[in-house]
Design a protein around this motif. Structure first.
Motif, PDB file in Angstrom:
ATOM      1  N   ASN A 145       0.861  -1.184   0.000  1.00 38.61           N
ATOM      2  CA  ASN A 145       0.000   0.000   0.000  1.00 38.61           C
ATOM      3  C   ASN A 145       0.901   1.240   0.000  1.00 38.61           C
ATOM      4  O   ASN A 145       2.106   1.163   0.234  1.00 38.61           O
ATOM      5  N   LYS A 146       0.308   2.399  -0.247  1.00 36.93           N
ATOM      6  CA  LYS A 146       1.082   3.623  -0.422  1.00 36.93           C
ATOM      7  C   LYS A 146       1.768   4.052   0.876  1.00 36.93           C
ATOM      8  O   LYS A 146       2.926   4.454   0.867  1.00 36.93           O
ATOM      9  N   GLU A 147       1.087   3.952   2.009  1.00 38.59           N
ATOM     10  CA  GLU A 147       1.659   4.385   3.289  1.00 38.59           C
ATOM     11  C   GLU A 147       2.890   3.552   3.645  1.00 38.59           C
ATOM     12  O   GLU A 147       3.897   4.076   4.131  1.00 38.59           O
ATOM     13  N   TRP A 148       2.791   2.235   3.422  1.00 43.31           N
ATOM     14  CA  TRP A 148       3.917   1.360   3.743  1.00 43.31           C
ATOM     15  C   TRP A 148       5.121   1.707   2.877  1.00 43.31           C
ATOM     16  O   TRP A 148       6.252   1.750   3.347  1.00 43.31           O
ATOM     17  N   GLN A 149       4.902   1.977   1.573  1.00 48.91           N
ATOM     18  CA  GLN A 149       6.005   2.318   0.677  1.00 48.91           C
ATOM     19  C   GLN A 149       6.657   3.638   1.079  1.00 48.91           C
ATOM     20  O   GLN A 149       7.883   3.758   1.066  1.00 48.91           O
ATOM     21  N   GLU A 150       5.847   4.621   1.453  1.00 46.34           N
ATOM     22  CA  GLU A 150       6.420   5.901   1.895  1.00 46.34           C
ATOM     23  C   GLU A 150       7.233   5.726   3.158  1.00 46.34           C
ATOM     24  O   GLU A 150       8.302   6.329   3.304  1.00 46.34           O
ATOM     25  N   ALA A 151       6.752   4.914   4.079  1.00 53.12           N
ATOM     26  CA  ALA A 151       7.491   4.656   5.312  1.00 53.12           C
ATOM     27  C   ALA A 151       8.807   3.926   5.014  1.00 53.12           C
ATOM     28  O   ALA A 151       9.851   4.221   5.617  1.00 53.12           O
TER      29      ALA A 151
END
Length: 178
Positions: A145-151
């Protein structure tokens, strides 16, 4: 080279079948002899086969009858093409170039529709199978998901992971929208 040609000349008679020839024949002249004249002369003559509709009866004829028709057409073709009747011309053309033997069509009329139907059925089954598998598949892992990739990107920046291969350590990096 000439000895090879001399050896080739002394072989058994060569049978040739050209598309324009009506029947196989032996080469005449030189050291060749016509050995088929003695065998064809002893065969009894078959009843004359009408040439008017040879296309309809060709597949029903025996091999001997076909050979007789070929011989008859070969004799007719020795005359001028203008002297032949239309039926004789059609029969000669059909025997030489007709859709029989090796020139029989591989597919019958209507086979294209069957192939199209089979391809359509296979594609339909594939689409149904794809959506059935997607419907019964477990949900995506939490790491996609997008949040995991940004983190993950931020953690890589904080730890200064492999700055040569990872683009996120370069200046003005912006994550792709996924």
């Amino acid at each position: 080279m000439q000895s090879a040609l001399r050896l080739a000349r002394h072989r058994a008679p060569i049978r040739r079948c050209l598309a324009t020839a009506v029947s196989p024949s032996h080469v005449v002249g030189g050291s060749y002899s016509t050995s088929t004249t003695a065998t064809t002369a002893t065969k009894p003559k078959a009843a004359a086969i009408p040439l008017s509709n040879i296309e309809a009866i060709w597949t029903k004829l025996s091999d001997e009858e076909k050979d007789g028709v070929r011989a008859e057409l070969e004799k007719l073709n020795e005359k001028s093409w203008k002297d032949l009747t239309m039926d004789e011309k059609k029969a000669s053309y059909y025997v030489s170039f007709g859709p029989h033997g090796g020139r029989t069509p591989a597919s019958k009329p209507g086979d294209g529709l069957k192939v199209f139907g089979g391809v359509l059925a296979t594609l339909s089954f594939s689409v149904v199978l794809f959506f059935a598998i997607r419907a019964t598949a477990p949900e995506a892992p939490r790491t996609i998901n997008k949040e995991w990739q940004e983190a993950s990107n931020q953690r890589a920046l904080d730890q200064k992971m492999n700055p040569l291969l990872v683009r996120i350590s370069s200046e003005n990096y912006k994550a792709r929208a996924s």
